[in-house]
Design a protein around this motif. Structure first.
Motif, PDB file in Angstrom:
ATOM      1  N   VAL A  67       0.830  -1.198   0.000  1.00  0.00           N
ATOM      2  CA  VAL A  67       0.000   0.000   0.000  1.00  0.00           C
ATOM      3  C   VAL A  67       0.867   1.251   0.000  1.00  0.00           C
ATOM      4  N   SER A 109      -3.563   3.330   0.282  1.00  0.00           N
ATOM      5  CA  SER A 109      -3.963   2.879   1.613  1.00  0.00           C
ATOM      6  C   SER A 109      -5.444   3.137   1.840  1.00  0.00           C
ATOM      7  N   GLY A 110      -6.049   2.288   2.688  1.00  0.00           N
ATOM      8  CA  GLY A 110      -7.462   2.452   2.994  1.00  0.00           C
ATOM      9  C   GLY A 110      -7.770   3.775   3.648  1.00  0.00           C
ATOM     10  N   GLY A 111      -6.762   4.408   4.232  1.00  0.00           N
ATOM     11  CA  GLY A 111      -6.964   5.702   4.863  1.00  0.00           C
ATOM     12  C   GLY A 111      -6.868   6.861   3.901  1.00  0.00           C
ATOM     13  N   ASN A 151      -8.392   8.888   0.812  1.00  0.00           N
ATOM     14  CA  ASN A 151      -9.571   9.137  -0.015  1.00  0.00           C
ATOM     15  C   ASN A 151      -9.092   9.573  -1.397  1.00  0.00           C
ATOM     16  N   SER A 152      -9.230   8.682  -2.382  1.00  0.00           N
ATOM     17  CA  SER A 152      -8.685   8.963  -3.715  1.00  0.00           C
ATOM     18  C   SER A 152      -9.389  10.118  -4.412  1.00  0.00           C
ATOM     19  N   ASP A 157      -5.624  14.341   0.410  1.00  0.00           N
ATOM     20  CA  ASP A 157      -5.215  12.971   0.718  1.00  0.00           C
ATOM     21  C   ASP A 157      -4.273  12.421  -0.352  1.00  0.00           C
TER      22      ASP A 157
END
Length: 232
Positions: free
Chosen positions: A28, A58-60, A62-63, A68
């Motif tokens: 990630v 990473s899941g954290g 926000n694309s 982010d």
């Protein structure tokens, strides 16, 4: 070879603990960039392809949020500068037809903003014979839906049609203005993600993204964006 896709991670410099990146352990961004840097140095890679970028964020992260994305990609950029390796990020186009190419990529515009340059890959407009994943594009089939004797719906095929998928999905002329408004709203949301911004700067960025002032004003009204003057 000058171009190598790095795959192995020698944990703590111990080759007996090498692991496949992205296989046995999830890889990630930005968390595992140190692993990627070790792999690049291990094989002397000159090119790293991350395909697709969305699968490795990473899941954290926000694309769709500019802040982010920039925070996630900045460490990757610095790693590229340290190693000298070229980094190619692959992302797919979104579902929005036409419009400014800068806004056709999936996720935040911050992705293309972080890149040195961007390339678009698509079907040549004068060549309908390009291959898809398995073979040449199949013929389109026309059909109609009718009611069967028992009252159920029934599909009746009427043979091959000359219509293509591109024609079926082409945006109608009267929808072009709606698409422009949608893009302008997305632009404003991206610009104002981190808080208020000077109106002159927003206008400059909008001009660079090829948005008309009329469309920008409509987007501003649709989103309920307020403009206020601040004392010097």
């Amino acid at each position: 070879a000058d171009t190598i896709r790095p795959r192995f991670d020698a944990a703590d410099g111990d080759p007996t603990r090498a692991r496949l990146l992205g296989d046995e352990e999830p890889f990630v961004i930005p968390d595992d960039i140190p692993r990627l840097e070790r792999a690049i140095k291990q094989v002397g890679a000159a090119l790293v392809v991350i395909d697709p970028i969305m699968a490795f964020l990473s899941g954290g992260v926000n694309s769709n949020r500019d802040q982010d994305v920039r925070r996630a990609l900045t460490p990757l950029k610095r790693m590229a500068e340290r190693t000298g390796a070229a980094i190619v990020l692959v992302r797919h186009l979104n579902k929005m037809p036409g419009g400014n190419p800068l806004y056709r990529g999936g996720g935040s515009i911050g992705i293309i903003g972080a890149a040195r340059s961007g390339l678009v890959v698509g079907r040549h407009p004068d060549n309908d014979e390009q291959k898809n994943n398995l073979s040449l594009p199949p013929d389109s089939l026309a059909y109609r839906i009718e009611t069967a004797e028992n009252g159920a719906a029934r599909i009746v095929y009427e043979g091959v049609s000359e219509a293509t998928a591109q024609q079926l999905l082409r945006i109608p002329a009267d929808e072009e203005e709606k698409t422009a408004l949608f893009e302008a709203k997305d632009f404003l949301l991206s610009e104002l993600t981190d808080g208020p911004m000077a109106a002159k700067q927003v206008k400059k960025n909008a001009d660079g993204a090829d948005f008309s002032q009329r469309t920008l004003k409509r987007a501003k009204a649709a989103l309920g964006v307020d403009s206020t003057k601040e004392a010097d």
